[in-house]
Write a protein that holds these residues in place. Structure first.
Motif, PDB file in Angstrom:
ATOM      1  N   LEU A  87       0.830  -1.140  -0.112  1.00 17.48           N
ATOM      2  CA  LEU A  87      -0.124  -0.193   0.141  1.00 17.48           C
ATOM      3  C   LEU A  87       0.752   1.177  -0.125  1.00 17.48           C
ATOM      4  CD1 LEU A  87      -2.592  -1.140   2.817  1.00 17.48           C
ATOM      5  CD2 LEU A  87      -2.977  -1.007   0.314  1.00 17.48           C
ATOM      6  N   THR A  88       0.357   2.341  -0.211  1.00 15.53           N
ATOM      7  CA  THR A  88       1.051   3.525  -0.266  1.00 15.53           C
ATOM      8  C   THR A  88       0.475   4.692   0.867  1.00 15.53           C
ATOM      9  OG1 THR A  88       1.001   3.419  -2.610  1.00 15.53           O
ATOM     10  CG2 THR A  88       1.630   5.594  -1.802  1.00 15.53           C
ATOM     11  N   GLN A 112     -13.803   4.756   4.907  1.00 18.10           N
ATOM     12  CA  GLN A 112     -13.103   5.772   3.652  1.00 18.10           C
ATOM     13  C   GLN A 112     -13.748   7.221   4.379  1.00 18.10           C
ATOM     14  OE1 GLN A 112     -12.457   4.243   0.305  1.00 18.10           O
ATOM     15  NE2 GLN A 112     -11.536   6.340  -0.080  1.00 18.10           N
ATOM     16  N   THR A 113     -12.745   8.057   4.487  1.00 14.91           N
ATOM     17  CA  THR A 113     -13.144   9.409   5.390  1.00 14.91           C
ATOM     18  C   THR A 113     -12.133  10.644   4.751  1.00 14.91           C
ATOM     19  OG1 THR A 113     -11.373   9.253   6.840  1.00 14.91           O
ATOM     20  CG2 THR A 113     -13.830   8.193   7.261  1.00 14.91           C
ATOM     21  N   PRO A 114     -12.057  11.079   3.647  1.00 10.21           N
ATOM     22  CA  PRO A 114     -12.286  10.578   2.278  1.00 10.21           C
ATOM     23  C   PRO A 114     -11.219   9.575   1.919  1.00 10.21           C
ATOM     24  CG  PRO A 114     -11.447  12.562   1.862  1.00 10.21           C
ATOM     25  CD  PRO A 114     -11.502  12.518   3.162  1.00 10.21           C
ATOM     26  N   GLN A 115      -9.780   9.611   2.570  1.00 11.98           N
ATOM     27  CA  GLN A 115      -9.007   8.658   2.416  1.00 11.98           C
ATOM     28  C   GLN A 115      -9.346   7.258   3.071  1.00 11.98           C
ATOM     29  OE1 GLN A 115      -8.281  11.616   3.911  1.00 11.98           O
ATOM     30  NE2 GLN A 115      -6.884  12.644   2.620  1.00 11.98           N
ATOM     31  N   SER A 116      -8.453   5.986   2.729  1.00 15.40           N
ATOM     32  CA  SER A 116      -8.989   5.014   3.206  1.00 15.40           C
ATOM     33  C   SER A 116      -8.123   4.720   4.674  1.00 15.40           C
ATOM     34  CB  SER A 116      -8.455   3.846   2.527  1.00 15.40           C
ATOM     35  OG  SER A 116      -9.493   3.769   1.291  1.00 15.40           O
ATOM     36  N   VAL A 127      -3.563   5.139   7.606  1.00 15.55           N
ATOM     37  CA  VAL A 127      -4.234   6.023   6.341  1.00 15.55           C
ATOM     38  C   VAL A 127      -3.407   5.865   5.104  1.00 15.55           C
ATOM     39  CG1 VAL A 127      -5.129   8.186   5.673  1.00 15.55           C
ATOM     40  CG2 VAL A 127      -4.908   7.743   8.068  1.00 15.55           C
ATOM     41  N   VAL A 128      -4.121   5.622   4.202  1.00 15.29           N
ATOM     42  CA  VAL A 128      -3.480   5.112   2.613  1.00 15.29           C
ATOM     43  C   VAL A 128      -4.321   5.929   1.448  1.00 15.29           C
ATOM     44  CG1 VAL A 128      -2.604   2.826   3.699  1.00 15.29           C
ATOM     45  CG2 VAL A 128      -4.854   2.946   2.430  1.00 15.29           C
ATOM     46  N   LYS A 129      -3.539   6.020   0.349  1.00 11.39           N
ATOM     47  CA  LYS A 129      -3.936   6.580  -0.763  1.00 11.39           C
ATOM     48  C   LYS A 129      -4.927   5.732  -1.402  1.00 11.39           C
ATOM     49  CE  LYS A 129      -0.365   9.985  -1.553  1.00 11.39           C
ATOM     50  NZ  LYS A 129       0.176  10.608  -2.584  1.00 11.39           N
ATOM     51  N   ASP A 131     -12.096  -0.004  -2.262  1.00 11.29           N
ATOM     52  CA  ASP A 131     -12.116  -1.017  -3.444  1.00 11.29           C
ATOM     53  C   ASP A 131     -10.851  -1.675  -3.835  1.00 11.29           C
ATOM     54  OD1 ASP A 131     -15.002  -0.924  -3.378  1.00 11.29           O
ATOM     55  OD2 ASP A 131     -14.982   0.790  -5.000  1.00 11.29           O
ATOM     56  N   GLU A 132      -9.926  -0.603  -4.142  1.00 10.70           N
ATOM     57  CA  GLU A 132      -8.596  -1.030  -4.336  1.00 10.70           C
ATOM     58  C   GLU A 132      -7.952  -2.106  -3.185  1.00 10.70           C
ATOM     59  OE1 GLU A 132      -6.972   2.560  -7.182  1.00 10.70           O
ATOM     60  OE2 GLU A 132      -6.769   2.934  -4.905  1.00 10.70           O
ATOM     61  N   ILE A 133      -8.163  -1.795  -2.099  1.00  9.52           N
ATOM     62  CA  ILE A 133      -7.616  -2.586  -1.107  1.00  9.52           C
ATOM     63  C   ILE A 133      -8.468  -3.811  -1.091  1.00  9.52           C
ATOM     64  CG2 ILE A 133      -7.422  -2.595   1.432  1.00  9.52           C
ATOM     65  CD1 ILE A 133      -7.332   0.403   1.564  1.00  9.52           C
TER      66      ILE A 133
END
Length: 65
Positions: A4-5, A24-28, A39-41, A45-47
């Motif tokens: 992850l990033t 989602q808050t807006p980041q994951s 907290v990731v970019k 859905d991608e995760i």
């Protein structure tokens, strides 16, 4: 393990088996079973897609890259 990033653009790897919750808050925000949060970019859905791909590899016995 999934890659992850972080918000600092650095990649890191976490154990997908330890994910308890995604928000989602807006980041994951990933909450692990031990309470740690990341907290990731990537979107939720991608995760989820990465976790499913990882699990498929494990269940097939495909440990190659």
């Amino acid at each position: 393990m999934i890659k992850l990033t972080g918000l600092d653009d650095k990649e890191f790897v976490i154990n997908a088996d330890h994910i308890e919750k995604l928000t989602q808050t807006p980041q994951s925000v990933i909450t692990l079973t031990n309470g740690n949060k990341y907290v990731v970019k990537e979107t939720n859905d991608e995760i989820i897609k990465k976790v499913v791909e990882y699990k498929r590899k494990i269940y097939r016995g495909d440990y190659s890259k």
